[in-house]
Design a protein around this motif. Sequence first.
Motif, PDB file in Angstrom:
ATOM      1  N   ASN A 168      19.504  54.011 -59.201  1.00 27.74           N
ATOM      2  CA  ASN A 168      18.579  53.001 -58.677  1.00 27.74           C
ATOM      3  C   ASN A 168      17.122  53.219 -59.085  1.00 27.74           C
ATOM      4  O   ASN A 168      16.710  54.321 -59.429  1.00 27.74           O
ATOM      5  CB  ASN A 168      18.649  52.956 -57.155  1.00 27.74           C
ATOM      6  CG  ASN A 168      18.109  54.217 -56.518  1.00 27.74           C
ATOM      7  OD1 ASN A 168      18.818  55.203 -56.406  1.00 27.74           O
ATOM      8  ND2 ASN A 168      16.847  54.190 -56.101  1.00 27.74           N
TER       9      ASN A 168
ATOM     10  N   GLU B 197      13.293  51.025 -57.622  1.00 27.42           N
ATOM     11  CA  GLU B 197      12.878  50.467 -56.335  1.00 27.42           C
ATOM     12  C   GLU B 197      13.366  49.036 -56.132  1.00 27.42           C
ATOM     13  O   GLU B 197      13.582  48.596 -55.004  1.00 27.42           O
ATOM     14  CB  GLU B 197      11.355  50.552 -56.146  1.00 27.42           C
ATOM     15  CG  GLU B 197      10.532  49.647 -57.027  1.00 27.42           C
ATOM     16  CD  GLU B 197      10.354  50.140 -58.461  1.00 27.42           C
ATOM     17  OE1 GLU B 197       9.908  49.332 -59.286  1.00 27.42           O
ATOM     18  OE2 GLU B 197      10.686  51.294 -58.766  1.00 27.42           O
TER      19      GLU B 197
ATOM     20  N   GLU C  23      16.153  47.526 -56.361  1.00 28.36           N
ATOM     21  CA  GLU C  23      17.428  47.323 -55.651  1.00 28.36           C
ATOM     22  C   GLU C  23      17.232  47.290 -54.139  1.00 28.36           C
ATOM     23  O   GLU C  23      18.070  46.766 -53.416  1.00 28.36           O
ATOM     24  CB  GLU C  23      18.439  48.436 -56.001  1.00 28.36           C
ATOM     25  CG  GLU C  23      18.855  48.449 -57.440  1.00 28.36           C
ATOM     26  CD  GLU C  23      17.962  49.301 -58.331  1.00 28.36           C
ATOM     27  OE1 GLU C  23      18.344  49.547 -59.483  1.00 28.36           O
ATOM     28  OE2 GLU C  23      16.875  49.734 -57.872  1.00 28.36           O
ATOM     29  N   PHE C  24      16.118  47.851 -53.670  1.00 29.42           N
ATOM     30  CA  PHE C  24      15.849  47.908 -52.238  1.00 29.42           C
ATOM     31  C   PHE C  24      14.842  46.861 -51.768  1.00 29.42           C
ATOM     32  O   PHE C  24      14.761  46.581 -50.581  1.00 29.42           O
ATOM     33  CB  PHE C  24      15.361  49.316 -51.852  1.00 29.42           C
ATOM     34  CG  PHE C  24      16.399  50.359 -52.101  1.00 29.42           C
ATOM     35  CD1 PHE C  24      17.385  50.612 -51.170  1.00 29.42           C
ATOM     36  CD2 PHE C  24      16.414  51.055 -53.300  1.00 29.42           C
ATOM     37  CE1 PHE C  24      18.367  51.560 -51.410  1.00 29.42           C
ATOM     38  CE2 PHE C  24      17.388  52.013 -53.556  1.00 29.42           C
ATOM     39  CZ  PHE C  24      18.364  52.257 -52.611  1.00 29.42           C
TER      40      PHE C  24
ATOM     41  N   THR D 173      19.869  42.999 -49.603  1.00 29.25           N
ATOM     42  CA  THR D 173      19.272  43.736 -50.710  1.00 29.25           C
ATOM     43  C   THR D 173      20.301  43.893 -51.826  1.00 29.25           C
ATOM     44  O   THR D 173      21.519  43.895 -51.579  1.00 29.25           O
ATOM     45  CB  THR D 173      18.793  45.137 -50.295  1.00 29.25           C
ATOM     46  OG1 THR D 173      19.932  45.936 -49.947  1.00 29.25           O
ATOM     47  CG2 THR D 173      17.779  45.075 -49.162  1.00 29.25           C
TER      48      THR D 173
ATOM     49  N   TRP E 167      20.936  46.537 -53.348  1.00 28.47           N
ATOM     50  CA  TRP E 167      21.653  47.789 -53.105  1.00 28.47           C
ATOM     51  C   TRP E 167      22.839  47.576 -52.178  1.00 28.47           C
ATOM     52  O   TRP E 167      23.931  48.100 -52.414  1.00 28.47           O
ATOM     53  CB  TRP E 167      20.704  48.848 -52.544  1.00 28.47           C
ATOM     54  CG  TRP E 167      21.280  50.222 -52.631  1.00 28.47           C
ATOM     55  CD1 TRP E 167      21.696  51.009 -51.605  1.00 28.47           C
ATOM     56  CD2 TRP E 167      21.497  50.980 -53.831  1.00 28.47           C
ATOM     57  NE1 TRP E 167      22.163  52.199 -52.080  1.00 28.47           N
ATOM     58  CE2 TRP E 167      22.047  52.206 -53.439  1.00 28.47           C
ATOM     59  CE3 TRP E 167      21.286  50.728 -55.183  1.00 28.47           C
ATOM     60  CZ2 TRP E 167      22.395  53.195 -54.363  1.00 28.47           C
ATOM     61  CZ3 TRP E 167      21.621  51.708 -56.099  1.00 28.47           C
ATOM     62  CH2 TRP E 167      22.175  52.922 -55.688  1.00 28.47           C
TER      63      TRP E 167
ATOM     64  N   LEU F 191      21.840  58.077 -56.272  1.00 27.47           N
ATOM     65  CA  LEU F 191      20.680  57.731 -55.474  1.00 27.47           C
ATOM     66  C   LEU F 191      19.456  58.489 -55.969  1.00 27.47           C
ATOM     67  O   LEU F 191      19.448  59.716 -56.001  1.00 27.47           O
ATOM     68  CB  LEU F 191      20.966  58.084 -54.015  1.00 27.47           C
ATOM     69  CG  LEU F 191      20.129  57.428 -52.954  1.00 27.47           C
ATOM     70  CD1 LEU F 191      20.266  55.913 -52.990  1.00 27.47           C
ATOM     71  CD2 LEU F 191      20.544  57.937 -51.581  1.00 27.47           C
TER      72      LEU F 191
ATOM     73  N   ASN G 170      12.518  56.932 -56.166  1.00 24.35           N
ATOM     74  CA  ASN G 170      12.395  55.506 -56.474  1.00 24.35           C
ATOM     75  C   ASN G 170      12.613  54.647 -55.233  1.00 24.35           C
ATOM     76  O   ASN G 170      11.912  53.662 -55.015  1.00 24.35           O
ATOM     77  CB  ASN G 170      13.393  55.098 -57.559  1.00 24.35           C
ATOM     78  CG  ASN G 170      13.017  55.615 -58.930  1.00 24.35           C
ATOM     79  OD1 ASN G 170      11.900  56.075 -59.153  1.00 24.35           O
ATOM     80  ND2 ASN G 170      13.951  55.546 -59.850  1.00 24.35           N
ATOM     81  N   MET G 171      13.605  55.002 -54.422  1.00 24.38           N
ATOM     82  CA  MET G 171      13.898  54.183 -53.256  1.00 24.38           C
ATOM     83  C   MET G 171      12.792  54.284 -52.207  1.00 24.38           C
ATOM     84  O   MET G 171      12.505  53.325 -51.506  1.00 24.38           O
ATOM     85  CB  MET G 171      15.249  54.564 -52.654  1.00 24.38           C
ATOM     86  CG  MET G 171      15.277  55.960 -52.063  1.00 24.38           C
ATOM     87  SD  MET G 171      16.889  56.477 -51.491  1.00 24.38           S
ATOM     88  CE  MET G 171      17.257  55.293 -50.253  1.00 24.38           C
ATOM     89  N   TYR G 172      12.161  55.449 -52.112  1.00 18.69           N
ATOM     90  CA  TYR G 172      11.094  55.663 -51.134  1.00 18.69           C
ATOM     91  C   TYR G 172       9.920  54.724 -51.394  1.00 18.69           C
ATOM     92  O   TYR G 172       9.307  54.206 -50.461  1.00 18.69           O
ATOM     93  CB  TYR G 172      10.648  57.124 -51.177  1.00 18.69           C
ATOM     94  CG  TYR G 172       9.697  57.499 -50.063  1.00 18.69           C
ATOM     95  CD1 TYR G 172      10.181  57.793 -48.796  1.00 18.69           C
ATOM     96  CD2 TYR G 172       8.327  57.570 -50.277  1.00 18.69           C
ATOM     97  CE1 TYR G 172       9.314  58.133 -47.765  1.00 18.69           C
ATOM     98  CE2 TYR G 172       7.455  57.917 -49.261  1.00 18.69           C
ATOM     99  CZ  TYR G 172       7.951  58.195 -48.001  1.00 18.69           C
ATOM    100  OH  TYR G 172       7.095  58.529 -46.990  1.00 18.69           O
TER     101      TYR G 172
ATOM    102  N   ALA H 296      12.678  52.530 -48.570  1.00 16.00           N
ATOM    103  CA  ALA H 296      14.010  52.951 -48.124  1.00 16.00           C
ATOM    104  C   ALA H 296      14.053  54.477 -48.019  1.00 16.00           C
ATOM    105  O   ALA H 296      13.427  55.179 -48.810  1.00 16.00           O
ATOM    106  CB  ALA H 296      15.067  52.458 -49.104  1.00 16.00           C
TER     107      ALA H 296
ATOM    108  N   ILE I 130      20.221  55.497 -46.007  1.00 15.16           N
ATOM    109  CA  ILE I 130      21.144  54.882 -46.967  1.00 15.16           C
ATOM    110  C   ILE I 130      22.412  55.706 -47.100  1.00 15.16           C
ATOM    111  O   ILE I 130      23.521  55.160 -47.182  1.00 15.16           O
ATOM    112  CB  ILE I 130      20.443  54.699 -48.334  1.00 15.16           C
ATOM    113  CG1 ILE I 130      19.236  53.750 -48.197  1.00 15.16           C
ATOM    114  CG2 ILE I 130      21.413  54.201 -49.385  1.00 15.16           C
ATOM    115  CD1 ILE I 130      19.567  52.347 -47.744  1.00 15.16           C
TER     116      ILE I 130
END
Length: 193
Positions: free
Chosen positions: A105, A107, A109-110, A118, A120, A136, A140-142, A146, A151
């Motif tokens: 991922n 960012e 996707e979230f 989303t 994700w 994961l 990037n997700m942070y 997210a 998750i």
Amino acid sequence: NYVNHKFYGWTPAEFKNILGDLGMTMPSGHTVLRSTHWDDQAKDLNDEWKKLVENAAYMGQKYVISPSMERAWRSDYDTLMKVLDIFNKSGDLCASYGMQFGYHNHEFEFNEKLNGETLWDIMNKNTDPKSVSMQLDIGNMYIAGALAKDIIAKYPGRYINIHVKDQIAGQKQGSFESCILGEGILPMKEIID
């Protein structure tokens, strides 16, 4: 880096020897699964992607990871569902070599949504967990707001490998850069625990 059937400019045999001489292995690799790897008439992955998977197996990889997704592939729900079917087919191909296909991922996707969900969530619900792993990237997700612990709890068993990284503010407004674990903005201990 897999281009023209070579890893970092070396044939699979050459690169395997280089890694072996260094006492290393290559359990995973990143190559973007693109629309050009899909033959819509044959409804199958093309020879280019199949060769990548074959070479990844030769290298001893356990995972073939696509580290992004074309914008056009996530432009509408129906297109994304077709792409997730392609992911499942790539997962089946990888499984035939004893590997797993995976997706890494960023960012978007979230923070991008289709039909109120989303990307994700849609991806996790519509790919086969037996053959498609979600890699994961906790940094990037942070950036998208997210949290890894949330998750992972929401989709247990989907994350066989995780890209652990911390982030600091970048030079450009709103940008981030990787940094030494524990020196950035992510709650690393909480995530690792």
